[in-house]
Scaffold this motif. Structure first.
Motif, short mmCIF file in Angstrom:
data_model
loop_
_atom_site.label_atom_id
_atom_site.label_comp_id
_atom_site.label_asym_id
_atom_site.label_seq_id
_atom_site.Cartn_x
_atom_site.Cartn_y
_atom_site.Cartn_z
N ASP A 19 -10.97 3.78 7.07
CA ASP A 19 -11.36 2.59 6.02
C ASP A 19 -9.83 1.99 5.37
O ASP A 19 -9.57 0.89 5.48
CB ASP A 19 -12.44 2.81 4.65
N ARG A 20 -8.89 3.27 5.18
CA ARG A 20 -8.31 3.60 4.29
C ARG A 20 -7.02 3.20 5.44
O ARG A 20 -6.14 2.12 5.10
CB ARG A 20 -7.47 4.68 5.00
N PHE A 40 -3.17 -2.17 6.63
CA PHE A 40 -2.70 -3.32 7.67
C PHE A 40 -3.52 -4.87 7.05
O PHE A 40 -2.68 -5.71 7.18
CB PHE A 40 -3.59 -3.18 9.04
N THR A 41 -4.44 -4.95 6.15
CA THR A 41 -4.88 -6.05 5.55
C THR A 41 -3.77 -6.42 4.52
O THR A 41 -3.34 -7.22 4.10
CB THR A 41 -6.69 -5.28 4.78
N HIS A 42 -3.38 -4.79 3.22
CA HIS A 42 -2.76 -4.90 2.92
C HIS A 42 -1.55 -6.12 2.75
O HIS A 42 -0.82 -6.69 2.53
CB HIS A 42 -2.32 -4.18 2.55
N LYS A 43 -0.51 -5.15 4.48
CA LYS A 43 0.30 -5.45 5.02
C LYS A 43 0.28 -7.00 5.03
O LYS A 43 1.12 -7.69 5.25
CB LYS A 43 1.19 -5.05 6.34
N ARG A 44 -0.60 -7.82 5.75
CA ARG A 44 -1.32 -9.01 6.36
C ARG A 44 -0.69 -10.11 4.88
O ARG A 44 0.09 -11.07 5.29
CB ARG A 44 -2.10 -9.42 7.13
N THR A 45 -1.34 -9.31 3.56
CA THR A 45 -1.70 -10.60 2.30
C THR A 45 -0.42 -10.11 2.47
O THR A 45 0.29 -11.20 1.07
CB THR A 45 -2.58 -9.76 1.65
N LEU A 82 -7.60 0.19 7.45
CA LEU A 82 -7.96 -0.62 7.70
C LEU A 82 -7.41 -1.93 6.51
O LEU A 82 -6.66 -2.88 6.01
CB LEU A 82 -8.73 -0.70 7.57
N ARG A 83 -7.58 -0.98 5.17
CA ARG A 83 -7.09 -1.52 4.09
C ARG A 83 -5.49 -1.54 4.06
O ARG A 83 -4.76 -2.71 3.81
CB ARG A 83 -7.34 -1.07 2.59
#
Length: 315
Positions: A304-305, A310-315, A307-308
């Motif tokens: 989960d950490r 990579f999600t943060h980098k995309r946004t 995924l968060r």
């Protein structure tokens, strides 16, 4: 006058590593999977260390042991791969005598440390699954620190005599090691003296350290499996069994090739040399590649950490 048929008993200044005997023509092709496994091991283990360091919720016993495992994997793979790849790519086969003994020590020391970490992880999972209500009171930070210190000191102290025994042996034969790295028995077999003490010491380590670790891990996972099959719901049983099953696969991928290599040096005289050398490399390369995936990505909190992140980098 000295007898021309006698040989001076001297230590060589360098050894020559042959790589994988009989497969020298394929070294470049063999280097591709070796290099790939090394890159995955480096990226995966550094990722585990970064995630645990930056996520306060992961500052717990199991994750501390995972960080120790990541460091051990990095040391193990880095102890052999750079030199192995230089043999494969540049035919750079020479290794200094002292550097060879240092490599020998680090390999066997951190193999023993890694085995101890597997025991610590098995203990952690045993307490978490078999006695969950007392987990926080049993696996406290001081207890984790003592276990970690014992694992490291055991590896460092038990393996310390090995290089000294090899250092003071007289070498009066050739200095060619039919291996990709300075494996202890491959080195001492070049000595022209009685090596029974070194051989018996290696067997003592195999039984007292690795053997006892395997027994402890087996007992722990038997108890864990018994606890799993007593869980109330089928989904919970399958989920917990899947996690423990993947852990056992990694443990077997470490111990089976390692035991095969150790025993082949002493008893497996009919095993093809190239197969033995390949297997000796597998237990130093495959577990460091698999451990971050099995113990890391398949652990929900780390996944989960990640995924968060990579999600943060995309946004």
């Amino acid at each position: 006058m000295s007898d021309p048929n006698t040989t001076d008993f001297t230590n060589p200044s360098t050894f020559i590593l042959l790589g994988i005997p009989g497969l020298q023509a394929a070294h470049v092709w063999i280097s591709i999977p070796f290099c790939t496994m090394y890159i995955i091991a480096i990226l995966g283990n550094f990722t585990i260390l970064f995630i645990v360091k930056t996520e306060p919720s992961l500052h717990g016993p199991m994750y501390y042991f995972l960080c120790m495992l990541a460091v051990s994997d990095l040391v193990l793979s880095t102890s052999i791969l750079p030199k192995t790849l230089s043999i494969f790519w540049f035919n750079s086969r020479e290794i200094d005598f002292s550097a060879c003994l240092t490599q020998m020590y680090f390999i066997h020391c951190f193999l023993t440390v890694e085995s101890g970490i597997f025991v610590a992880l098995a203990l952690d999972r045993y307490v978490a699954i078999c006695d969950p209500l007392r987990y926080s009171t049993i696996m406290t930070n001081p207890v984790v620190a003592k276990i970690s210190l014992a694992v490291v000191l055991r590896g460092c102290m038990l393996l310390l005599p090995g290089p000294f025994l090899a250092r003071f042996l007289p070498y009066c034969r050739n200095n060619i090691i039919p291996h990709t790295h300075c494996e202890q028995m491959a080195v001492v077999k070049l000595a022209c003296a009685d090596i029974h003490v070194t051989s018996y010491y290696g067997l003592f380590l195999l039984v007292s350290a690795i053997g006892l670790d395997v027994i402890f891990i087996a007992v722990s996972y038997i108890q864990i499996l018994r606890a799993i099959f007593s869980l109330p719901t089928k989904d919970t049983r399958l989920k917990t069994f899947s996690t423990c099953g993947s852990h056992l696969c990694v443990i077997l991928a470490f111990y089976i090739p390692a035991l095969f290599s150790f025993l082949t040096h002493r008893f497996g005289h009919n095993v093809p040399l190239h197969f033995h050398v390949l297997m000796a490399n597998m237990y130093l390369l495959v577990p460091p590649m698999l451990n971050p995936i099995i113990y890391g990505v398949r652990t929900r909190q780390i996944r989960d950490r990640l995924l968060r992140l990579f999600t943060h980098k995309r946004t």
